[in-house]
Design a protein around this motif. Structure first.
Motif, PDB file in Angstrom:
ATOM      1  N   ARG A  68     120.336 -52.271  11.448  1.00 33.44           N
ATOM      2  CA  ARG A  68     120.778 -52.575  10.084  1.00 33.44           C
ATOM      3  C   ARG A  68     120.310 -53.962   9.653  1.00 33.44           C
ATOM      4  O   ARG A  68     119.933 -54.176   8.507  1.00 33.44           O
ATOM      5  CB  ARG A  68     122.286 -52.421   9.960  1.00 33.44           C
ATOM      6  CG  ARG A  68     122.641 -50.951   9.774  1.00 33.44           C
ATOM      7  CD  ARG A  68     124.035 -50.601  10.245  1.00 33.44           C
ATOM      8  NE  ARG A  68     124.288 -49.193   9.986  1.00 33.44           N
ATOM      9  CZ  ARG A  68     123.824 -48.182  10.732  1.00 33.44           C
ATOM     10  NH1 ARG A  68     123.068 -48.425  11.789  1.00 33.44           N
ATOM     11  NH2 ARG A  68     124.094 -46.932  10.428  1.00 33.44           N
ATOM     12  N   PRO A 115     125.414 -47.899   5.492  1.00 36.12           N
ATOM     13  CA  PRO A 115     126.539 -47.211   6.136  1.00 36.12           C
ATOM     14  C   PRO A 115     126.070 -46.187   7.166  1.00 36.12           C
ATOM     15  O   PRO A 115     124.912 -45.761   7.146  1.00 36.12           O
ATOM     16  CB  PRO A 115     127.251 -46.514   4.967  1.00 36.12           C
ATOM     17  CG  PRO A 115     126.174 -46.308   3.957  1.00 36.12           C
ATOM     18  CD  PRO A 115     125.228 -47.469   4.109  1.00 36.12           C
ATOM     19  N   GLU A 138     124.250 -53.147   2.368  1.00 40.95           N
ATOM     20  CA  GLU A 138     124.976 -52.376   3.376  1.00 40.95           C
ATOM     21  C   GLU A 138     124.234 -51.078   3.688  1.00 40.95           C
ATOM     22  O   GLU A 138     123.766 -50.392   2.780  1.00 40.95           O
ATOM     23  CB  GLU A 138     126.383 -52.030   2.871  1.00 40.95           C
ATOM     24  CG  GLU A 138     127.170 -51.230   3.890  1.00 40.95           C
ATOM     25  CD  GLU A 138     128.532 -50.801   3.373  1.00 40.95           C
ATOM     26  OE1 GLU A 138     129.522 -51.084   4.060  1.00 40.95           O
ATOM     27  OE2 GLU A 138     128.583 -50.186   2.290  1.00 40.95           O
ATOM     28  N   THR A 156     123.750 -48.768   0.521  1.00 48.94           N
ATOM     29  CA  THR A 156     124.811 -48.573  -0.459  1.00 48.94           C
ATOM     30  C   THR A 156     124.359 -49.251  -1.745  1.00 48.94           C
ATOM     31  O   THR A 156     123.885 -50.388  -1.722  1.00 48.94           O
ATOM     32  CB  THR A 156     126.129 -49.200   0.034  1.00 48.94           C
ATOM     33  OG1 THR A 156     126.499 -48.558   1.248  1.00 48.94           O
ATOM     34  CG2 THR A 156     127.235 -49.045  -0.991  1.00 48.94           C
ATOM     35  N   GLU A 198     129.995 -51.916   8.825  1.00 51.79           N
ATOM     36  CA  GLU A 198     128.878 -52.094   9.747  1.00 51.79           C
ATOM     37  C   GLU A 198     129.276 -52.882  10.998  1.00 51.79           C
ATOM     38  O   GLU A 198     128.724 -52.657  12.074  1.00 51.79           O
ATOM     39  CB  GLU A 198     127.739 -52.859   9.066  1.00 51.79           C
ATOM     40  CG  GLU A 198     127.099 -52.145   7.909  1.00 51.79           C
ATOM     41  CD  GLU A 198     126.170 -53.068   7.134  1.00 51.79           C
ATOM     42  OE1 GLU A 198     125.092 -52.592   6.746  1.00 51.79           O
ATOM     43  OE2 GLU A 198     126.520 -54.251   6.910  1.00 51.79           O
ATOM     44  N   LYS A 251     117.922 -54.774   6.432  1.00 53.28           N
ATOM     45  CA  LYS A 251     118.188 -55.774   5.390  1.00 53.28           C
ATOM     46  C   LYS A 251     117.001 -56.718   5.238  1.00 53.28           C
ATOM     47  O   LYS A 251     116.585 -57.041   4.119  1.00 53.28           O
ATOM     48  CB  LYS A 251     119.475 -56.537   5.725  1.00 53.28           C
ATOM     49  CG  LYS A 251     120.714 -55.640   5.676  1.00 53.28           C
ATOM     50  CD  LYS A 251     121.963 -56.362   6.144  1.00 53.28           C
ATOM     51  CE  LYS A 251     123.139 -55.394   6.219  1.00 53.28           C
ATOM     52  NZ  LYS A 251     124.438 -56.076   6.148  1.00 53.28           N
ATOM     53  N   PHE A 302     127.200 -58.570   8.330  1.00 55.71           N
ATOM     54  CA  PHE A 302     127.569 -57.161   8.211  1.00 55.71           C
ATOM     55  C   PHE A 302     128.853 -56.965   7.415  1.00 55.71           C
ATOM     56  O   PHE A 302     129.764 -57.777   7.478  1.00 55.71           O
ATOM     57  CB  PHE A 302     127.726 -56.537   9.609  1.00 55.71           C
ATOM     58  CG  PHE A 302     126.489 -56.660  10.443  1.00 55.71           C
ATOM     59  CD1 PHE A 302     125.360 -55.909  10.137  1.00 55.71           C
ATOM     60  CD2 PHE A 302     126.423 -57.537  11.504  1.00 55.71           C
ATOM     61  CE1 PHE A 302     124.201 -56.030  10.881  1.00 55.71           C
ATOM     62  CE2 PHE A 302     125.273 -57.668  12.255  1.00 55.71           C
ATOM     63  CZ  PHE A 302     124.157 -56.913  11.945  1.00 55.71           C
ATOM     64  N   THR A 303     128.895 -55.845   6.701  1.00 54.63           N
ATOM     65  CA  THR A 303     130.119 -55.461   6.005  1.00 54.63           C
ATOM     66  C   THR A 303     131.127 -54.982   7.046  1.00 54.63           C
ATOM     67  O   THR A 303     130.783 -54.761   8.213  1.00 54.63           O
ATOM     68  CB  THR A 303     129.849 -54.332   4.997  1.00 54.63           C
ATOM     69  OG1 THR A 303     129.460 -53.151   5.710  1.00 54.63           O
ATOM     70  CG2 THR A 303     128.770 -54.721   3.980  1.00 54.63           C
ATOM     71  N   GLN A 314     126.178 -59.172   2.461  1.00 55.70           N
ATOM     72  CA  GLN A 314     127.217 -58.195   2.141  1.00 55.70           C
ATOM     73  C   GLN A 314     126.792 -57.245   1.020  1.00 55.70           C
ATOM     74  O   GLN A 314     127.323 -56.148   0.897  1.00 55.70           O
ATOM     75  CB  GLN A 314     128.519 -58.909   1.743  1.00 55.70           C
ATOM     76  CG  GLN A 314     129.062 -59.846   2.808  1.00 55.70           C
ATOM     77  CD  GLN A 314     129.511 -59.116   4.053  1.00 55.70           C
ATOM     78  OE1 GLN A 314     130.212 -58.120   3.959  1.00 55.70           O
ATOM     79  NE2 GLN A 314     129.115 -59.603   5.213  1.00 55.70           N
TER      80      GLN A 314
END
Length: 130
Positions: A45, A70, A68, A80, A34, A49, A30-31, A65
């Motif tokens: 999430r 958001p 993402e 994103t 996240e 992905k 996760f970023t 990464q």
């Protein structure tokens, strides 16, 4: 034209056990935006992905990464548009990624549809496969 469809489902309690056993997974998967979300939201999430990778037919060297999702409480969920994701989508002639995510009853599920002007070359068949 639809270029790819992907779906993924995550068992939230199993996902939680994985994160507890391997805490560095949270920062790997996760970023920063996240990583602080509730467990069910992170599971959704992760499913998103995975569904995108399935819709693309592989990871194409995208990192977690680069993918993402958001938090957008008043809008439909979306990825994103990172430079790496844009590169992969452009290389496939894709213009739009549709995402639907949900979590309820102990599972998180995501659906991804990729659209663009041309089909994936790998999806085309010359008829000899049958």
């Amino acid at each position: 034209m639809i270029q790819g469809i992907g779906v993924d489902t995550v068992d939230i309690s199993r996902f939680e056990r994985q994160l507890e056993r391997t805490p560095q997974l949270n920062t790997r998967l996760f970023t920063a935006r996240e990583a602080g979300l509730a467990l069910a939201s992170r599971a959704a999430r992760f499913a998103a992905k995975e569904a995108l990778i399935k819709a693309l037919g592989g990871s194409h060297d995208l990192s977690w990464q680069d993918l993402e999702v958001p938090r957008t409480p008043k809008e439909a969920p979306t990825f994103t548009r990172t430079p790496a994701l844009d590169r992969v989508l452009a290389g496939r002639g894709a213009s739009t990624v549709h995402l639907s995510i949900t979590h309820d009853g102990g599972v998180a599920t995501a659906f991804v549809v990729i659209e663009g002007g041309t089909r994936f070359a790998a999806a085309e068949s010359d008829g000899d496969d049958e």
